[in-house]
Design an enzyme around this catalytic site. Structure first.
Site, mmCIF file in Angstrom:
data_model
loop_
_atom_site.group_PDB
_atom_site.id
_atom_site.type_symbol
_atom_site.label_atom_id
_atom_site.label_comp_id
_atom_site.label_asym_id
_atom_site.label_seq_id
_atom_site.Cartn_x
_atom_site.Cartn_y
_atom_site.Cartn_z
ATOM 1 N N LYS A 262 -14.393 -0.247 43.026
ATOM 2 C CA LYS A 262 -14.263 -1.453 41.970
ATOM 3 C C LYS A 262 -15.089 -0.875 40.844
ATOM 4 O O LYS A 262 -15.974 -0.506 40.792
ATOM 5 C CB LYS A 262 -14.716 -2.378 42.507
ATOM 6 C CG LYS A 262 -15.209 -3.791 41.748
ATOM 7 C CD LYS A 262 -15.678 -4.758 42.234
ATOM 8 C CE LYS A 262 -15.969 -5.760 41.142
ATOM 9 N NZ LYS A 262 -16.259 -6.998 42.134
ATOM 10 N N GLU A 266 -16.643 -6.740 36.569
ATOM 11 C CA GLU A 266 -17.772 -7.484 36.924
ATOM 12 C C GLU A 266 -18.868 -6.798 36.801
ATOM 13 O O GLU A 266 -19.789 -6.827 37.639
ATOM 14 C CB GLU A 266 -17.581 -8.148 38.178
ATOM 15 C CG GLU A 266 -16.159 -9.129 38.220
ATOM 16 C CD GLU A 266 -16.179 -9.902 39.503
ATOM 17 O OE1 GLU A 266 -15.723 -11.170 39.460
ATOM 18 O OE2 GLU A 266 -16.615 -9.531 40.488
ATOM 19 N N ASP A 339 -7.450 -14.058 40.210
ATOM 20 C CA ASP A 339 -8.469 -13.752 41.143
ATOM 21 C C ASP A 339 -8.118 -14.756 42.578
ATOM 22 O O ASP A 339 -9.062 -15.856 42.549
ATOM 23 C CB ASP A 339 -9.710 -14.123 40.750
ATOM 24 C CG ASP A 339 -10.935 -13.774 41.742
ATOM 25 O OD1 ASP A 339 -10.475 -13.068 42.725
ATOM 26 O OD2 ASP A 339 -11.967 -14.048 41.208
ATOM 27 N N GLU A 367 -12.168 -17.834 49.882
ATOM 28 C CA GLU A 367 -13.066 -18.049 49.012
ATOM 29 C C GLU A 367 -12.736 -19.362 48.078
ATOM 30 O O GLU A 367 -13.698 -19.766 47.875
ATOM 31 C CB GLU A 367 -13.163 -16.721 48.190
ATOM 32 C CG GLU A 367 -13.999 -16.802 46.953
ATOM 33 C CD GLU A 367 -14.042 -15.732 45.912
ATOM 34 O OE1 GLU A 367 -13.311 -14.548 46.284
ATOM 35 O OE2 GLU A 367 -14.803 -15.494 44.975
HETATM 36 C C1 GCU Z 1 -14.042 -12.475 42.811
HETATM 37 C C2 GCU Z 1 -15.133 -12.914 43.715
HETATM 38 C C3 GCU Z 1 -16.278 -11.736 43.661
HETATM 39 C C4 GCU Z 1 -15.567 -10.408 44.000
HETATM 40 C C5 GCU Z 1 -14.551 -10.267 43.148
HETATM 41 C C6 GCU Z 1 -13.794 -8.849 43.513
HETATM 42 O O1 GCU Z 1 -14.449 -12.643 41.814
HETATM 43 O O2 GCU Z 1 -15.621 -14.136 43.219
HETATM 44 O O3 GCU Z 1 -17.194 -12.203 44.348
HETATM 45 O O4 GCU Z 1 -16.735 -9.295 43.837
HETATM 46 O O5 GCU Z 1 -13.728 -11.249 43.457
HETATM 47 O O6 GCU Z 1 -12.770 -9.064 43.845
HETATM 48 O O7 GCU Z 1 -14.320 -8.008 43.392
#
Ligand code: GCU
Length: 690
Positions: A262, A266, A339, A367
């Site tokens: 990843k 984020e 998402d 989630e």
């Molecule tokens: C969502 C989730 C995160 C996760 C992210 C991802 O945003 O809330 O906790 O890390 O997906 O897919 O990396």
């Protein structure tokens, strides 16, 4: 059937309803007769295959089954050929999968006919969002099955081994052949010597069941733990560092599967931090893994804070790179562009990247769908995605066919599911969440299966009450079928649409209360200074004129990321499917819907319908009490009551909040709100859950 017979049967069934803790999952049936198995090979995997046949055999007593390994071009990957007395495959694992299919047919009362079964995808993998500190992302089913905290964190106990073996067996029984053991927000610990030893121990248990081990790594590891000044993918020191790490991993785990990454997402570092592209980043790791046959799953879950439409971001970043990735890179794309929302259109990357391997990513862990409290069967959601028409190569270019190699010559094909497994006795928290794990495996194996068929199988395997020595399939009486199977299946098949109705109907998305871990409603939630595309008002855009995100050609033009004729269909208010209306359009409150109602009234009726659906599920469940053991019955009943209360909260919160903009009454034949909006707003982050 005569009443006495029915009474006898019910007494008989309820007497045999032993308490079930759910730990056995869908693998509860035992053999009812003897079978002689002959096999041309000899390996740990084949030994498991033979044992499974003998312990689960429900065919004719004293039957003979031959297991044959030979090369057959009609069989793909670990597929198999099934016939009444023989299972044939190219690999040992293919034989094992054939055994599970044979047993599943016996247990669900389906004939064992001559058939070739090939998997839709080569890589069918679970992504565990587990941290080495043993926490699982959102902790739905308690802690990690792989990692432990504390003094003895790294000791491999017999209990660990048993649990891993049960886990591997469950996966193999539904065709899952890979597991990423740690969360995508990867901790540096996983590459330390001590943790790699634990990975090695896990891999040893998973191996005979054909489940390959993978790890998530952080792109910035060279500078975080490698003592290097940079993690630039073109830096020779960085290249050397990754090669050495990969070599070390393969020295411990010779069949290691590869990495998932990843990056630039984020807050995670990635190649962009060094002025490089995703392709340059992914290729660095791909080159390190190549000599060992490993793969890189590079996630497309990215979004830059500057773009006007988050839903467009992955496409904008990845499309220009099509064709630049090494052939052992697979781009892992979430089913929808944002998402894991209750409903999203499919991601426009599917079918659009024609020169790159692309794999769908589904979230088994719910989630955004009520966690382990709400009963939501996800098969209809994934079926909807896989069967969506992209038109990329003309009609029939479904997401499934665009990703499984039917249309594009992908070097690797794959599909990933974010796991919902933890150390809870029943693995998944909610008994019905096991169905979502089961579904993922079954769809990964055959992406054309229907939700109905999967639900049918799962209910039979999970809820049949089998006294010892009795074949499960003989117990599927008319009574059981009509009073249990049919209503429970109907409830499961409707449950996703019910959740969409009471949470986010008609294309609403991301209107959760964020501090509330994506559980309850929060269409108002927008703290000062917060990044806009993390707040619900950004997504619903409600004002006194209307509601919805304008992604048409006169809006952000998100529609143009889709292929024609879909792009034009979505762009036009008249032809855009109403289930996605507010995803693509900002629509006035008094717009006339196909039902003849105004948009506002339609929204209200959808929320009300969702609440009513959960009410109806409660009635269905209470009526099947006789057919379920007390333990599982009570867990589901208790959670469903909470699901109902939550559905009311969703309806009351969203209708009263949006009413401030629509300035119209909630139609009077709809139940009135029971919660005040200000109360829900004040309590949004601590009110929900059991
Ligand atoms: C969502 C989730 C995160 C996760 C992210 C991802 O945003 O809330 O906790 O890390 O997906 O897919 O990396």
């Amino acid at each position: 059937m005569k009443p006495v017979v029915i009474i006898f049967l019910l007494v008989f069934i309820s007497l045999s309803l032993q308490a079930q803790d759910g730990h056995e999952l869908w693998l509860r049936n035992k053999s009812t007769g003897h079978v002689t198995v002959t096999c041309s090979g000899n390996s740990p995997t084949l030994a498991i295959a033979i044992k499974e046949l003998q312990q689960g055999w429900q065919g004719k007593d004293n039957a003979k089954v031959v297991l044959t390994i030979k090369d057959d071009k009609a069989i793909k990957y670990d597929g198999f050929k099934l016939s009444p007395g023989e299972i044939q495959a190219n690999t040992d694992l293919g034989i094992l999968y054939g055994v599970y299919e044979l047993l599943r047919r016996q247990q669900t009362g389906r004939p064992v006919e001559e058939i070739i079964c090939n998997p839709s995808y080569e890589v069918r993998i679970l992504n565990h969002w587990d941290d080495p500190d043993s926490s699982t992302m959102r902790g739905f089913a308690s802690r990690s099955i792989f990692w432990r905290k504390g003094k003895n964190a790294l000791a491999v106990t017999d209990a660990d081994k048993t649990l891993w073996q049960e886990y591997a067996r469950a996966n193999a029984s539904i065709g899952i052949n890979g597991a990423v053991l740690n969360i995508v927000n990867a901790s540096p610990l996983v590459l330390s010597e001590a943790y790699l030893e634990r990975v090695k121990a896990i891999a040893a248990i998973l191996r005979p069941y054909g489940v390959k081990t993978y790890l998530a790594v952080n792109f910035a590891f060279p500078s975080i733990i490698g003592g290097l000044k940079t993690s630039d993918p073109l830096d020779p020191g960085v290249i050397k560092w990754w090669s050495a790490r990969v070599k070390e991993i393969y020295s411990k785990i010779p069949d290691f599967g590869g990495f998932i990454v990843k990056a630039n997402s984020e807050g995670m570092q990635g190649p962009h931090d060094y002025g490089r592209t995703h392709a340059q980043g992914a290729n660095l790791l791909a080159d390190a893994l190549k000599p060992y046959g490993g793969i890189i799953m590079w996630r497309a879950f990215v979004y830059s804070p500057t773009d006007k439409d988050r839903a467009k971001q992955a496409y904008l970043e990845f499309m220009p790179l099509d064709g630049q990735f090494r052939d052992n890179v697979i781009i892992q794309v979430k089913n929808g562009p944002i998402d894991f929302q209750p409903r999203e259109p499919f991601s426009p990357l599917f079918g659009a990247m024609k020169k790159t391997s692309v794999m769908p990513e589904f979230e088994i862990m719910k989630e955004y769908l009520g966690g382990t409290v709400h009963l939501v069967f996800l098969a209809p959601m994934w079926e909807e995605c896989l069967k969506s028409e992209t038109y990329q190569e003309g009609p029939g270019s479904t997401v499934g066919r665009c990703t499984d190699g039917s249309i594009f010559p992908q070097k690797h094909t794959g599909i990933a599911g974010v796991a919902n497994v933890g150390v809870d006795t029943n693995w998944c928290g909610h008994p019905f969440d096991q169905a979502n794990w089961y579904t993922f495996g079954r769809l990964a194996w055959d992406n054309t299966l229907t939700s109905e068929k999967i639900a049918d199988e799962w209910i039979k395997l999970t809820f049949s009450q089998v006294p010892a020595g009795q074949a499960a399939s003989t117990l599927y009486t008319t009574d059981w079928t009509e009073k249990f199977l049919v209503p429970v299946k109907k409830m499961m098949l409707e449950s996703r649409e019910a959740a969409v109705n009471y949470m986010m109907p008609l294309g609403f998305h991301h209107i959760f209360s964020m501090p509330n871990t994506h559980y309850g409603p929060g269409p108002w939630w927008a703290p000062e200074g917060m990044r806009k595309d993390w707040t619900p008002p950004y997504y619903h855009q409600a004002d006194i004129n209307g509601v919805g995100f304008d992604r048409t050609r006169s809006g952000t033009d998100g529609v143009s990321q889709y292929h024609e004729p879909l792009a034009s269909q979505l762009n036009d208010l008249m032809t855009c499917p109403e289930i996605l209306l507010l995803w693509f359009h900002h629509v006035s409150w008094d717009y006339t819907m196909k039902s003849g109602r105004t948009l506002w009234d339609e929204i209200c009726y959808h929320y009300a319908a969702g609440v009513q659906q959960v009410r109806d599920f409660q009635k269905i469940w209470d009526q099947v009490e006789l057919y379920v053991d007390k333990n599982r019955f009570t867990i589901v009943q208790t959670r469903m009551r909470e699901q109902y209360r939550n559905a009311v909260i969703w309806k009351d919160a969203c209708l009263q909040y949006f009413q401030q903009f629509s300035r119209r009454p909630i139609p009077y034949d709809i139940e009135r709100p029971v919660y005040n909006l200000d109360y829900l707003m004040k309590n949004s982050d601590r009110y929900y859950g059991l």
